[in-house]
Design an enzyme around this catalytic site. Structure first.
Site, PDB file in Angstrom:
ATOM      1  N   ASP A   1     -49.834  -2.195  60.401  1.00 51.29           N
ATOM      2  CA  ASP A   1     -49.330  -3.042  61.575  1.00 51.29           C
ATOM      3  C   ASP A   1     -49.031  -1.908  62.683  1.00 51.29           C
ATOM      4  OD1 ASP A   1     -50.368  -4.671  59.473  1.00 51.29           O
ATOM      5  OD2 ASP A   1     -47.783  -5.375  58.769  1.00 51.29           O
TER       6      ASP A   1
ATOM      7  N   ASP B   1     -51.568 -17.853  55.866  1.00 51.88           N
ATOM      8  CA  ASP B   1     -50.357 -16.860  56.277  1.00 51.88           C
ATOM      9  C   ASP B   1     -49.310 -18.285  55.791  1.00 51.88           C
ATOM     10  OD1 ASP B   1     -50.918 -14.516  57.021  1.00 51.88           O
ATOM     11  OD2 ASP B   1     -50.590 -15.076  59.344  1.00 51.88           O
TER      12      ASP B   1
END
Length: 238
Positions: free
Chosen positions: A8, A129
């Site tokens: 990330d 998500d």
């Protein structure tokens, strides 16, 4: 089942967040390309990259470290975060990215997902998500009233290569993935489903594999913290 080590990216560094909160950041490596090479040297088959700044900005922000990773690593990589138009998709694929992950646009502009999947077959995935079963967008900052399964089913005939399902409340918390919800989604659609969020132990990986319907799992913090030994995990999943 494929294990995808996660990198990330925030402000050019490899980080992990807790529950997607940009204010709860742990920096794991100042050199994301070096981190990617470590994962490749351990034997990974894929890399999972997220441009966290880009997810909020709506356009690529951490392009430089992504490009460095693509140049440094021979394995395919998938990227999500800030990819919201055909030009950006084409640019990333031209630069060697194997798969773009479309999240916010899957909700706001599903026709773009279909167009992209048709124009770049095999290179387009959808990132779903969810918080309590409902889709969240724009770096998880915006909640919708759309159920994950309903949105996933709407792309059954689009030709997308995978769905990356993230349970936001599990992400970065080292509390285990939401296996029940992920398995239910995988059984509801014919599209390969990749589990993300909370994968923190070999037991988690084995439980996901045991469903026989989940095609992959993404793990980040557990690999950085040493809770999962990447080499051992890859051997076990093979």
């Amino acid at each position: 089942m494929i294990l995808y080590p996660a990198i990330d990216l925030k402000d050019g560094q490899a980080v992990r967040l807790v529950h997607g909160d940009m204010d709860q950041t742990t920096v794991f490596n100042d050199d994301p390309a070096a981190q990617a090479r470590e994962f490749v040297d351990a034997g990974c088959e894929w890399l999972h990259l997220v441009d966290l700044n880009g997810a909020f900005a709506g356009e690529p922000v951490n392009a430089a470290p992504v490009e460095a990773i693509l140049k440094a690593c021979p394995v395919p990589a998938q990227l999500g975060g800030g990819i919201r138009d055909l030009k950006t998709i084409e640019t990333w694929i031209d630069k060697g990215l194997a798969r773009v992950i479309l999240g916010t646009v899957a909700v706001e502009n599903p026709d773009l997902v279909r167009e992209a999947a048709k124009e770049f077959p095999g290179h387009v995935a959808v990132g779903l998500d969810a918080r309590n079963g409902f889709v969240a967008t724009k770096g998880w900052a915006t909640e919708t009233d759309i159920q994950v399964t309903d949105l996933a089913k709407s792309f059954e005939d689009a030709g997308i290569s995978a769905i990356i399902y993230t349970d936001i409340l599990r992400d970065g918390a080292m509390k285990g993935p939401n296996i029940t919800a992920t398995e239910a989604l995988a059984r509801a659609v014919s599209i390969p489903v990749i589990a993300s969020g909370g994968v923190s132990s070999m037991a988690d990986l084995e439980a996901l594999k045991a469903t026989n319907v989940i095609s992959g799992a993404i793990s980040g913090r557990a690999l950085y913290d040493g809770a999962i030994d990447l080499g051992a995990a890859l051997a076990a999943l093979a």
